[in-house]
Design a protein around this motif. Structure first.
Motif, PDB file in Angstrom:
ATOM      1  N   PHE A   1       0.705  -1.333   0.022  1.00 53.79           N
ATOM      2  CA  PHE A   1      -0.008  -0.064  -0.132  1.00 53.79           C
ATOM      3  C   PHE A   1       0.786   1.177   0.007  1.00 53.79           C
ATOM      4  CE2 PHE A   1      -2.005  -3.574   2.398  1.00 53.79           C
ATOM      5  CZ  PHE A   1      -3.356  -3.474   1.722  1.00 53.79           C
ATOM      6  N   PRO A   2       1.770   1.313  -0.986  1.00 53.84           N
ATOM      7  CA  PRO A   2       2.668   2.434  -0.782  1.00 53.84           C
ATOM      8  C   PRO A   2       2.238   3.714  -0.925  1.00 53.84           C
ATOM      9  CG  PRO A   2       2.988   1.164  -3.080  1.00 53.84           C
ATOM     10  CD  PRO A   2       1.936   0.661  -1.933  1.00 53.84           C
ATOM     11  N   GLU A   3       1.344   4.129  -1.817  1.00 56.24           N
ATOM     12  CA  GLU A   3       0.731   5.378  -2.068  1.00 56.24           C
ATOM     13  C   GLU A   3      -0.084   5.601  -1.011  1.00 56.24           C
ATOM     14  OE1 GLU A   3       0.455   2.797  -4.528  1.00 56.24           O
ATOM     15  OE2 GLU A   3       1.475   3.758  -6.251  1.00 56.24           O
ATOM     16  N   PRO A   4      -1.235   5.259  -0.601  1.00 55.91           N
ATOM     17  CA  PRO A   4      -1.977   5.548   0.547  1.00 55.91           C
ATOM     18  C   PRO A   4      -1.325   5.848   1.684  1.00 55.91           C
ATOM     19  CG  PRO A   4      -2.947   3.554  -0.407  1.00 55.91           C
ATOM     20  CD  PRO A   4      -1.681   3.561  -1.274  1.00 55.91           C
ATOM     21  N   ILE A   5      -0.196   4.900   2.022  1.00 53.09           N
ATOM     22  CA  ILE A   5       0.797   5.158   3.408  1.00 53.09           C
ATOM     23  C   ILE A   5       1.380   6.484   3.147  1.00 53.09           C
ATOM     24  CG2 ILE A   5       2.492   4.415   4.601  1.00 53.09           C
ATOM     25  CD1 ILE A   5       1.267   1.458   4.431  1.00 53.09           C
ATOM     26  N   ALA A   6       1.962   6.869   1.938  1.00 52.25           N
ATOM     27  CA  ALA A   6       2.677   7.877   1.788  1.00 52.25           C
ATOM     28  C   ALA A   6       1.755   9.111   1.815  1.00 52.25           C
ATOM     29  CB  ALA A   6       3.436   7.727   0.296  1.00 52.25           C
ATOM     30  N   TRP A   7       0.700   9.182   1.269  1.00 47.52           N
ATOM     31  CA  TRP A   7      -0.383  10.222   1.360  1.00 47.52           C
ATOM     32  C   TRP A   7      -0.786  10.742   2.953  1.00 47.52           C
ATOM     33  CZ3 TRP A   7      -3.743   7.627  -2.955  1.00 47.52           C
ATOM     34  CH2 TRP A   7      -2.975   7.620  -4.154  1.00 47.52           C
ATOM     35  N   ILE A   8      -1.012   9.534   3.599  1.00 45.38           N
ATOM     36  CA  ILE A   8      -1.410   9.609   4.936  1.00 45.38           C
ATOM     37  C   ILE A   8      -0.163  10.262   5.509  1.00 45.38           C
ATOM     38  CG2 ILE A   8      -1.954   8.683   7.174  1.00 45.38           C
ATOM     39  CD1 ILE A   8      -3.548   6.556   5.213  1.00 45.38           C
ATOM     40  N   GLY A   9       0.979   9.902   5.374  1.00 44.94           N
ATOM     41  CA  GLY A   9       2.129  10.481   5.920  1.00 44.94           C
ATOM     42  C   GLY A   9       2.369  11.968   5.648  1.00 44.94           C
ATOM     43  N   GLU A  10       2.126  12.176   4.668  1.00 44.84           N
ATOM     44  CA  GLU A  10       2.311  13.912   3.836  1.00 44.84           C
ATOM     45  C   GLU A  10       1.142  14.616   4.870  1.00 44.84           C
ATOM     46  OE1 GLU A  10       4.348  15.311   2.048  1.00 44.84           O
ATOM     47  OE2 GLU A  10       5.504  13.469   2.252  1.00 44.84           O
ATOM     48  N   LEU A  11       0.007  13.839   4.817  1.00 50.09           N
ATOM     49  CA  LEU A  11      -0.892  14.461   5.683  1.00 50.09           C
ATOM     50  C   LEU A  11      -0.605  14.732   7.108  1.00 50.09           C
ATOM     51  CD1 LEU A  11      -3.956  15.591   5.785  1.00 50.09           C
ATOM     52  CD2 LEU A  11      -4.841  13.395   6.273  1.00 50.09           C
ATOM     53  N   HIS A  12      -0.028  13.732   7.591  1.00 48.86           N
ATOM     54  CA  HIS A  12       0.583  14.001   9.312  1.00 48.86           C
ATOM     55  C   HIS A  12       1.375  15.177   9.342  1.00 48.86           C
ATOM     56  CE1 HIS A  12      -0.303   9.602  10.295  1.00 48.86           C
ATOM     57  NE2 HIS A  12      -1.407  10.227  10.118  1.00 48.86           N
ATOM     58  N   LYS A  13       2.473  15.259   8.165  1.00 47.51           N
ATOM     59  CA  LYS A  13       3.147  16.598   8.145  1.00 47.51           C
ATOM     60  C   LYS A  13       2.493  17.804   7.945  1.00 47.51           C
ATOM     61  CE  LYS A  13       7.089  13.792   6.082  1.00 47.51           C
ATOM     62  NZ  LYS A  13       7.781  13.843   4.909  1.00 47.51           N
ATOM     63  N   THR A  14       1.531  17.776   7.287  1.00 47.52           N
ATOM     64  CA  THR A  14       0.714  18.965   7.038  1.00 47.52           C
ATOM     65  C   THR A  14      -0.117  19.401   8.223  1.00 47.52           C
ATOM     66  OG1 THR A  14       0.402  18.690   4.655  1.00 47.52           O
ATOM     67  CG2 THR A  14      -0.999  20.181   5.689  1.00 47.52           C
ATOM     68  N   ILE A  15      -0.609  18.602   9.029  1.00 45.22           N
ATOM     69  CA  ILE A  15      -1.568  18.751  10.240  1.00 45.22           C
ATOM     70  C   ILE A  15      -0.728  18.867  11.355  1.00 45.22           C
ATOM     71  CG2 ILE A  15      -3.431  17.838  11.542  1.00 45.22           C
ATOM     72  CD1 ILE A  15      -4.751  16.938   8.968  1.00 45.22           C
ATOM     73  N   GLY A  16       0.404  18.021  11.338  1.00 41.01           N
ATOM     74  CA  GLY A  16       1.017  18.260  12.772  1.00 41.01           C
ATOM     75  C   GLY A  16       0.420  17.432  13.756  1.00 41.01           C
ATOM     76  N   ALA A  17       0.895  17.775  14.936  1.00 42.15           N
ATOM     77  CA  ALA A  17       0.101  17.079  16.304  1.00 42.15           C
ATOM     78  C   ALA A  17      -1.218  17.799  16.696  1.00 42.15           C
ATOM     79  CB  ALA A  17       1.253  17.212  17.290  1.00 42.15           C
ATOM     80  N   ASP A  18      -1.430  18.977  15.906  1.00 43.92           N
ATOM     81  CA  ASP A  18      -2.673  19.606  16.711  1.00 43.92           C
ATOM     82  C   ASP A  18      -3.793  18.952  15.903  1.00 43.92           C
ATOM     83  OD1 ASP A  18      -4.564  21.631  16.946  1.00 43.92           O
ATOM     84  OD2 ASP A  18      -3.591  23.280  16.301  1.00 43.92           O
ATOM     85  N   ARG A  19      -4.750  18.432  16.419  1.00 44.06           N
ATOM     86  CA  ARG A  19      -6.023  17.910  16.155  1.00 44.06           C
ATOM     87  C   ARG A  19      -7.206  18.633  16.282  1.00 44.06           C
ATOM     88  NH1 ARG A  19      -7.761  12.270  16.728  1.00 44.06           N
ATOM     89  NH2 ARG A  19      -9.252  13.223  15.697  1.00 44.06           N
ATOM     90  N   SER A  20      -6.980  19.874  16.836  1.00 48.66           N
ATOM     91  CA  SER A  20      -8.177  20.702  17.105  1.00 48.66           C
ATOM     92  C   SER A  20      -8.760  21.129  15.940  1.00 48.66           C
ATOM     93  CB  SER A  20      -7.745  22.045  17.544  1.00 48.66           C
ATOM     94  OG  SER A  20      -6.815  22.866  16.620  1.00 48.66           O
ATOM     95  N   TYR A  21     -10.227  21.324  15.760  1.00 54.93           N
ATOM     96  CA  TYR A  21     -11.070  21.553  15.019  1.00 54.93           C
ATOM     97  C   TYR A  21     -10.429  22.953  14.157  1.00 54.93           C
ATOM     98  CZ  TYR A  21     -14.856  23.468  12.304  1.00 54.93           C
ATOM     99  OH  TYR A  21     -15.594  24.058  11.171  1.00 54.93           O
ATOM    100  N   PRO A  22      -9.977  23.796  14.817  1.00 52.86           N
ATOM    101  CA  PRO A  22      -9.474  25.179  13.892  1.00 52.86           C
ATOM    102  C   PRO A  22      -8.449  24.536  12.811  1.00 52.86           C
ATOM    103  CG  PRO A  22      -9.750  25.972  15.917  1.00 52.86           C
ATOM    104  CD  PRO A  22      -9.972  24.574  16.089  1.00 52.86           C
ATOM    105  N   ASN A  23      -7.571  23.696  13.549  1.00 50.23           N
ATOM    106  CA  ASN A  23      -6.537  23.424  12.536  1.00 50.23           C
ATOM    107  C   ASN A  23      -6.867  22.187  11.451  1.00 50.23           C
ATOM    108  OD1 ASN A  23      -3.607  23.195  11.978  1.00 50.23           O
ATOM    109  ND2 ASN A  23      -3.329  21.170  12.711  1.00 50.23           N
ATOM    110  N   LEU A  24      -7.778  21.352  12.080  1.00 51.98           N
ATOM    111  CA  LEU A  24      -8.393  20.373  10.927  1.00 51.98           C
ATOM    112  C   LEU A  24      -9.075  21.295   9.841  1.00 51.98           C
ATOM    113  CD1 LEU A  24      -9.448  17.540  13.053  1.00 51.98           C
ATOM    114  CD2 LEU A  24      -7.311  17.793  11.564  1.00 51.98           C
ATOM    115  N   LYS A  25      -9.910  22.339  10.248  1.00 47.94           N
ATOM    116  CA  LYS A  25     -10.657  23.034   9.410  1.00 47.94           C
ATOM    117  C   LYS A  25      -9.584  24.011   8.473  1.00 47.94           C
ATOM    118  CE  LYS A  25     -14.327  25.326   7.722  1.00 47.94           C
ATOM    119  NZ  LYS A  25     -15.134  24.409   6.671  1.00 47.94           N
TER     120      LYS A  25
END
Length: 168
Positions: free
Chosen positions: A119-143
Motif C-alpha cells: 500500500f505504498p501510495e496511501p501510506i505515503a499520502w497519509i504520511g504527508e497529511l501528518h506532516k501538514t496537520i502536525g500534532a494539532d488535532r483541534s477543529y481550527p487546525n483540521l478546518k
C-alpha cells in the motif's frame, strides 16, 4: 454519672451493628450460628474474587486488539464520503472522523499480512497529511487543512477502488 460524648457516639454505632450481626443468619443457620443440617455447617462458604489468591492466569495481561483489517478500515473511511461541512458542529465531527478513519486505515495497511509495501501510495499520502496537520488535532487546525484532509481521503478512495482485492 455522665457518659463522655465519644463513648455515647461509639455505642450508637456499635449497638445497631451488634444487633444486625446477631439477627442475621447464614444459609441454613439459625441466629447465633446454629445450623439445621450437618452439611450446612461443614460446607465452606463460596470464595469471592477478593478471597482467592492470585493465580498465574490473573497476572496474564490480555492482549489489546490490533488494528482493523484493511477492508473494515476502508469501509469506515468510505462511510465519510457523503458527509459534508455544512454547519460548524457537523464540520468538526466530519473532519475529526475523517482524520480518525485515515489513522485507522494507515495502521491497518501497515499491519496487513501483505506488508506495508503493498500500500505504498496511501501510506505515503497519509504520511504527508501528518506532516501538514502536525500534532494539532483541534477543529481550527483540521478546518484550516480541510482540503488536504478530504483530498487525501478521496485519493485513497480512488486508489482502493482500483485494488478491489484489498477491500473485499
Amino acid at each position: 454519672m455522665r457518659i463522655p460524648r465519644p463513648v455515647r457516639v461509639a455505642s450508637l454505632v456499635a449497638l445497631p451493628a451488634a444487633l444486625l450481626i446477631s439477627c442475621s443468619s447464614v444459609d441454613g443457620a439459625e441466629p447465633g450460628g446454629v445450623t439445621d443440617s450437618p452439611t450446612a455447617a461443614a460446607a465452606p462458604a463460596s470464595p469471592t474474587a477478593a478471597d482467592e489468591a492470585p493465580t498465574a492466569d490473573a497476572a496474564t495481561v490480555m492482549p489489546t486488539p490490533g488494528p482493523e483489517k484493511v477492508p473494515d478500515a476502508f469501509a469506515g473511511l468510505q462511510a465519510t464520503l457523503d458527509d459534508s461541512c455544512t454547519t460548524e458542529g457537523n464540520c468538526a465531527y466530519v473532519l475529526g472522523r475523517v482524520y480518525d478513519e485515515l489513522e485507522g486505515l494507515d495502521a491497518a495497511m501497515k499491519a496487513d499480512p501483505k506488508g506495508p509495501g503493498h500500500f505504498p501510495e496511501p501510506i505515503a499520502w497519509i504520511g504527508e497529511l501528518h506532516k501538514t496537520i502536525g500534532a494539532d488535532r483541534s477543529y481550527p487546525n483540521l478546518k484550516k487543512h480541510e482540503a488536504e484532509l478530504l483530498g487525501t481521503r478521496d485519493r485513497i478512495n480512488v486508489w482502493m477502488q482500483d485494488h478491489p482485492d484489498d477491500y473485499r
